[in-house]
Design a protein around this motif. Structure first.
Motif, PDB file in Angstrom:
ATOM      1  N   VAL A  32       1.007  -1.125   0.050  1.00 10.80           N
ATOM      2  CA  VAL A  32      -0.032   0.070  -0.142  1.00 10.80           C
ATOM      3  C   VAL A  32       0.839   1.139   0.130  1.00 10.80           C
ATOM      4  CG1 VAL A  32      -1.681   1.299   1.389  1.00 10.80           C
ATOM      5  CG2 VAL A  32      -1.855  -1.105   1.195  1.00 10.80           C
ATOM      6  N   ARG A  33       0.608   2.351  -0.854  1.00 12.32           N
ATOM      7  CA  ARG A  33       1.284   3.364  -0.829  1.00 12.32           C
ATOM      8  C   ARG A  33       0.753   4.574  -0.124  1.00 12.32           C
ATOM      9  NH1 ARG A  33       4.526   0.494  -2.831  1.00 12.32           N
ATOM     10  NH2 ARG A  33       6.287   0.830  -4.214  1.00 12.32           N
ATOM     11  N   CYS A  34      -0.848   4.386  -0.320  1.00 11.08           N
ATOM     12  CA  CYS A  34      -1.513   5.789   0.499  1.00 11.08           C
ATOM     13  C   CYS A  34      -2.413   5.254   1.292  1.00 11.08           C
ATOM     14  CB  CYS A  34      -2.124   6.379  -0.692  1.00 11.08           C
ATOM     15  SG  CYS A  34      -1.165   7.046  -2.049  1.00 11.08           S
ATOM     16  N   LEU A  35      -2.669   5.685   2.518  1.00 13.71           N
ATOM     17  CA  LEU A  35      -3.848   5.351   3.469  1.00 13.71           C
ATOM     18  C   LEU A  35      -4.338   6.461   3.869  1.00 13.71           C
ATOM     19  CD1 LEU A  35      -4.595   3.023   5.626  1.00 13.71           C
ATOM     20  CD2 LEU A  35      -2.844   3.788   6.944  1.00 13.71           C
ATOM     21  N   PHE A  36      -5.728   6.145   3.980  1.00 16.10           N
ATOM     22  CA  PHE A  36      -6.831   7.089   4.272  1.00 16.10           C
ATOM     23  C   PHE A  36      -7.795   6.766   5.345  1.00 16.10           C
ATOM     24  CE2 PHE A  36      -5.495   8.302   0.142  1.00 16.10           C
ATOM     25  CZ  PHE A  36      -5.539   9.733  -0.031  1.00 16.10           C
ATOM     26  N   MET A  37      -7.915   7.532   6.468  1.00 13.86           N
ATOM     27  CA  MET A  37      -8.679   6.932   7.438  1.00 13.86           C
ATOM     28  C   MET A  37      -9.736   8.241   7.671  1.00 13.86           C
ATOM     29  SD  MET A  37      -7.184   4.337   8.924  1.00 13.86           S
ATOM     30  CE  MET A  37      -7.950   4.374  10.419  1.00 13.86           C
ATOM     31  N   PHE A  38     -11.072   7.727   7.846  1.00 18.34           N
ATOM     32  CA  PHE A  38     -12.199   8.344   7.894  1.00 18.34           C
ATOM     33  C   PHE A  38     -12.893   7.841   9.104  1.00 18.34           C
ATOM     34  CE2 PHE A  38     -11.391   8.365   3.425  1.00 18.34           C
ATOM     35  CZ  PHE A  38     -11.419   9.766   2.839  1.00 18.34           C
ATOM     36  N   ASN A  39     -13.016   9.018  10.069  1.00 16.31           N
ATOM     37  CA  ASN A  39     -13.728   8.580  11.445  1.00 16.31           C
ATOM     38  C   ASN A  39     -12.973   7.379  12.135  1.00 16.31           C
ATOM     39  OD1 ASN A  39     -15.732  10.860  11.405  1.00 16.31           O
ATOM     40  ND2 ASN A  39     -16.728   9.272   9.762  1.00 16.31           N
ATOM     41  N   GLY A  40     -13.681   6.378  12.545  1.00 18.22           N
ATOM     42  CA  GLY A  40     -13.125   5.209  13.348  1.00 18.22           C
ATOM     43  C   GLY A  40     -13.092   5.383  14.790  1.00 18.22           C
ATOM     44  N   ASP A  41     -13.009   4.475  15.633  1.00 19.81           N
ATOM     45  CA  ASP A  41     -13.169   4.693  16.959  1.00 19.81           C
ATOM     46  C   ASP A  41     -11.666   4.757  17.545  1.00 19.81           C
ATOM     47  OD1 ASP A  41     -11.861   2.099  17.629  1.00 19.81           O
ATOM     48  OD2 ASP A  41     -13.800   1.313  16.863  1.00 19.81           O
ATOM     49  N   LYS A  42     -11.550   5.184  18.690  1.00 21.57           N
ATOM     50  CA  LYS A  42     -10.355   5.615  19.105  1.00 21.57           C
ATOM     51  C   LYS A  42      -9.378   4.226  19.274  1.00 21.57           C
ATOM     52  CE  LYS A  42      -7.795   7.751  22.969  1.00 21.57           C
ATOM     53  NZ  LYS A  42      -8.293   8.537  24.531  1.00 21.57           N
ATOM     54  N   VAL A  46       1.526   8.608   1.065  1.00 22.98           N
ATOM     55  CA  VAL A  46       0.394   9.657   1.705  1.00 22.98           C
ATOM     56  C   VAL A  46      -0.240   9.030   2.683  1.00 22.98           C
ATOM     57  CG1 VAL A  46      -1.894  10.624   1.085  1.00 22.98           C
ATOM     58  CG2 VAL A  46      -0.057  10.463  -0.955  1.00 22.98           C
ATOM     59  N   LEU A  47      -0.497   9.877   3.896  1.00 23.60           N
ATOM     60  CA  LEU A  47      -0.901   9.360   5.097  1.00 23.60           C
ATOM     61  C   LEU A  47      -1.872  10.497   5.656  1.00 23.60           C
ATOM     62  CD1 LEU A  47      -1.176   7.498   7.312  1.00 23.60           C
ATOM     63  CD2 LEU A  47       0.694   8.359   8.410  1.00 23.60           C
ATOM     64  N   ASP A  48      -3.200  10.209   5.471  1.00 21.77           N
ATOM     65  CA  ASP A  48      -4.119  11.202   5.572  1.00 21.77           C
ATOM     66  C   ASP A  48      -5.143  10.785   6.793  1.00 21.77           C
ATOM     67  OD1 ASP A  48      -5.998  13.302   5.515  1.00 21.77           O
ATOM     68  OD2 ASP A  48      -6.410  13.203   3.290  1.00 21.77           O
ATOM     69  N   PHE A  49      -5.108  11.450   7.941  1.00 26.28           N
ATOM     70  CA  PHE A  49      -6.127  11.395   9.009  1.00 26.28           C
ATOM     71  C   PHE A  49      -6.827  12.687   9.078  1.00 26.28           C
ATOM     72  CE2 PHE A  49      -2.308   8.878  10.465  1.00 26.28           C
ATOM     73  CZ  PHE A  49      -3.017   7.562  10.503  1.00 26.28           C
TER      74      PHE A  49
END
Length: 682
Positions: A549-559, A578-581
């Motif tokens: 994996v080259r890019c990781l996107f996170m949308f919401n999610g629990d702690k 790319v690392l997008d939180f």
């Protein structure tokens, strides 16, 4: 879809083989040979991708060839990225006896690494040569020729129905129809061109046909010409001559079959010289089209209507026509959309009215079409054959996205939307696919998109322009083609139509561009280059192999899920770019070893609860964008001064307490020195 993967890889190899040649020391020759083979193969990849799409399940051999080539492109990128990483971190320290001993150790390590990588690349090279050899059996055409797959295919194009619609069947176009008729009937001796522009399926042809039927009798001669793509200028002119002659009940000269383009133009302009004419060119794709027909139309009050998906077609007309009117198609208003739906879904009901028990689900289904007439008609036609019970319609609504992709009666709709995708150059295909990473209906900040495209390497450098300027031009081009729309009331945000998002998601999955993990699809298949997590399932980084994996996107999610995910980053996905939180407010820290993500170019913790940057941040020597906005930062470690490639640094926030998103006042963050950031953009 191997074209994007291979073209992207070639663009990456070119600077490595020229400007950064030292990074490939020991394997330069092998990489150069691969690049040469891929350049040869790329010449016919667009045709290969389209043939694989058209043949579908009947073209298993071809699809396997395309998939194998794509996988090889991915593997080459993996091998080279790993090699560059080890070559860089094993650079010697400058001074001292210890440094000398380290230098010897690193030399041995590099030598072993070079031999290992060289062996891998030689194997890949043999694979590429085999792929190239097998390509001859598929009869591909190169990009320099007319693609075979662009020839008309036998498929059910629902747009043809627009030619035969009765006025009573048309909904919601009365106002624009009357406006265009008024323009066409203007008493003016100059040529007037009207360009009707909109997304595929937005009703351009229907509107043009209704206008044509209303006013054609007011002219001495008229013609309706379906242009599409590709077209021959000579055949287009011959067809036009035949139709304008037929409109005046005169036979066209038989000699037109042997005339060249200039003679055909002269024949047409002489015939139209003293006549009022009205011509419609439907489905124009190429902006150069106007140059092929412009000189055939005299300045004697003629009227021309063009339907196109791209605004650039009208812009090209303005170079030689003083009176050009552009009509942008708007989505059908909700009431009109519902009316159109009922006319097609409830053919056997009195007055074609929606039964009360289906009202709720009918409106939900119509709303999902977002005013796109083609989708409304296609879905209504399918539902007209289903049982008129709420359970059936509820079930259809729940599976609407998959129905659009898989149901034979709806595939034509998604195929029409796909045509705009296939028309794009490979670098814009990557850019439009990026919208599939975000959830359906998501409004994306323009700056976020642009900086991620740059980090990915999608943006090709142009002389005397920054990468940001070029990327903005890419986005403007997608907007101009009607594929991307500005978010209403939000000038800095944009989105794609929900139904286009369905098409993009399909292309994205087929090409291994990205996999989206959601509650409906929580399992990662391990082949995609990008991963978008929009569910709060178990920690995917600890349960699945995602090293590619080259890019990781996170949308919401629990702690718990978020924090366990970030802790595993440096060991699980070392090649991240790319690392997008952004917009994950439960995230409260970054891992201490984040500096091990050597290739990372984009890092965002915007609108999170992260307070500190680890000191290892200074090891991210390739980082171009660092977005800390609206998080809880007050300062940045001094090690950030080593980020010499940083182009964008954002660090403002609201409020002066620890409560996230408090709007007391705007604050910045403290930076010790800024003069070291030579590449920062405004």
């Amino acid at each position: 879809m191997a074209e994007t993967a291979v073209s992207y890889l070639i663009d990456k190899l070119i600077p490595l083989l020229t400007e950064e040649v030292n990074l490939l020391r020991g394997v330069h020759g092998e990489v150069l040979e691969i690049k040469r083979e891929l350049v040869f193969i790329r010449a016919f990849l667009k045709d290969a991708d389209q043939k694989a799409e058209v043949e579908g399940d009947n073209g298993d051999g071809l699809k396997a060839w395309v998939e194998e080539l794509r996988e090889v492109a991915f593997k080459i990128e993996d091998v080279i990225d790993v090699y560059i990483y080890h070559m860089t971190i094993n650079r010697p320290d400058p001074h001292g006896v210890i440094a000398f001993l380290h230098k010897i150790g690193r030399f041995v390590t590099k030598l072993k690494l070079q031999r290992h990588i060289a062996t891998q690349i030689q194997k890949i090279n043999r694979t590429v040569r085999g792929i190239k050899k097998r390509s001859t059996s598929y009869g591909f055409d190169s990009l320099q020729q007319t693609p075979m797959s662009d020839a008309p295919q036998q498929w059910n194009d629902p747009r043809r129905a627009a030619y035969f619609l009765r006025e009573a069947e048309v909904v919601g176009i009365e106002s624009p129809r009357n406006k265009l008729i008024e323009i066409l009937k203007t008493h003016s001796p100059e040529r007037i061109v009207i360009s009707i522009v909109g997304l595929g399926g937005s009703g351009k042809t229907t509107l043009a046909k209704q206008v044509y039927n209303y006013v054609k009798r007011d002219f001495d001669c008229h013609a309706w010409i379906a242009v599409s793509e590709p077209y021959s200028a000579k055949e287009l002119l011959r067809n036009l001559i035949r139709k304008v002659y037929a409109a005046t009940e005169v036979s066209a000269p038989v000699t037109i079959d042997t005339m060249d383009e200039q003679s055909l133009t002269e024949q047409l302009i002489n015939y139209l010289q003293n006549k009022k004419y009205f011509i419609v060119f439907d489905d124009v794709w190429n902006k150069e089209f106007w140059g092929d027909v412009n000189f055939a139309f005299p300045e004697n009050g003629g009227r021309i209507v063009i339907t196109a998906r791209k605004n650039e077609v009208a812009s090209f007309c303005k170079r030689s026509v003083s009176s050009v009117h552009v009509h942008l198609m708007e989505p059908l208003p909700p009431d009109n959309a519902m009316e159109l739906f009922c006319k097609r879904a409830f053919l056997s009901e009195p007055g074609r009215c929606c039964p009360a028990n289906l009202e709720y689900w009918s409106r939900k289904i119509v709303a999902s079409c977002q005013g796109l007439p083609l989708a409304i008609v296609a879905i209504a036609g399918l539902l007209s054959t289903k049982s008129k019970v709420p359970f059936e319609w509820q079930k259809f609504y729940a599976t609407l996205s998959s129905e659009l992709v898989n149901h034979s009666d709806l595939k034509s709709t998604t195929r029409i939307l796909s045509l705009s995708y296939y028309d794009l150059p490979y670098y814009l295909k990557c850019c439009i696919l990026y919208f599939g990473i975000f959830p359906k209906g998501y409004s994306v900040r323009r700056g976020r998109l642009i900086r991620q495209w740059i980090a990915e390497g999608f943006v090709k450098p142009q002389k005397n322009k920054t990468l940001e300027v070029v990327a903005k031009e890419y986005l403007s081009e997608l907007i101009d083609k009607g594929l991307v729309e500005n978010e209403e009331g939000k000038a800095k945000r944009c989105r794609v139509h929900d139904l286009l998002h369905v098409v993009i998601s399909q292309k994205m999955e087929e090409s291994r561009f990205c996999q989206v993990l959601s509650d409906e699809s929580p399992t990662f298949e391990g082949v995609a280059r990008r991963l978008s997590i929009i569910c709060s399932s178990d920690n995917i980084l600890q349960t699945t192999e995602i090293s590619r994996v080259r890019c990781l996107f996170m949308f919401n999610g629990d702690k718990e899920m978020l924090n366990s995910t970030v802790n595993a980053l440096a060991t699980s996905v070392k090649l991240l770019k790319v690392l997008d939180f952004e917009d994950t407010p439960c995230l409260d820290h970054l891992p201490e070893d984040i500096g091990d993500l050597f290739h990372l170019r984009y890092l965002s913790v915007r609108r999170t609860k992260v307070k500190l940057l680890p000191n290892s941040i200074g090891k991210l020597v390739n980082l171009e964008t660092l977005d800390l906005s609206q998080s809880l930062f007050y300062g940045i470690p001094a090690s950030i001064n080593r980020l010499s490639k940083l182009r964008h640094l954002f660090g403002w926030r609201y409020g002066n307490n620890t409560e996230l998103f408090s709007f007391d006042r705007v604050r910045g963050i403290k930076i010790q020195r800024i003069e070291c950031f030579k590449h920062l953009q405004k």
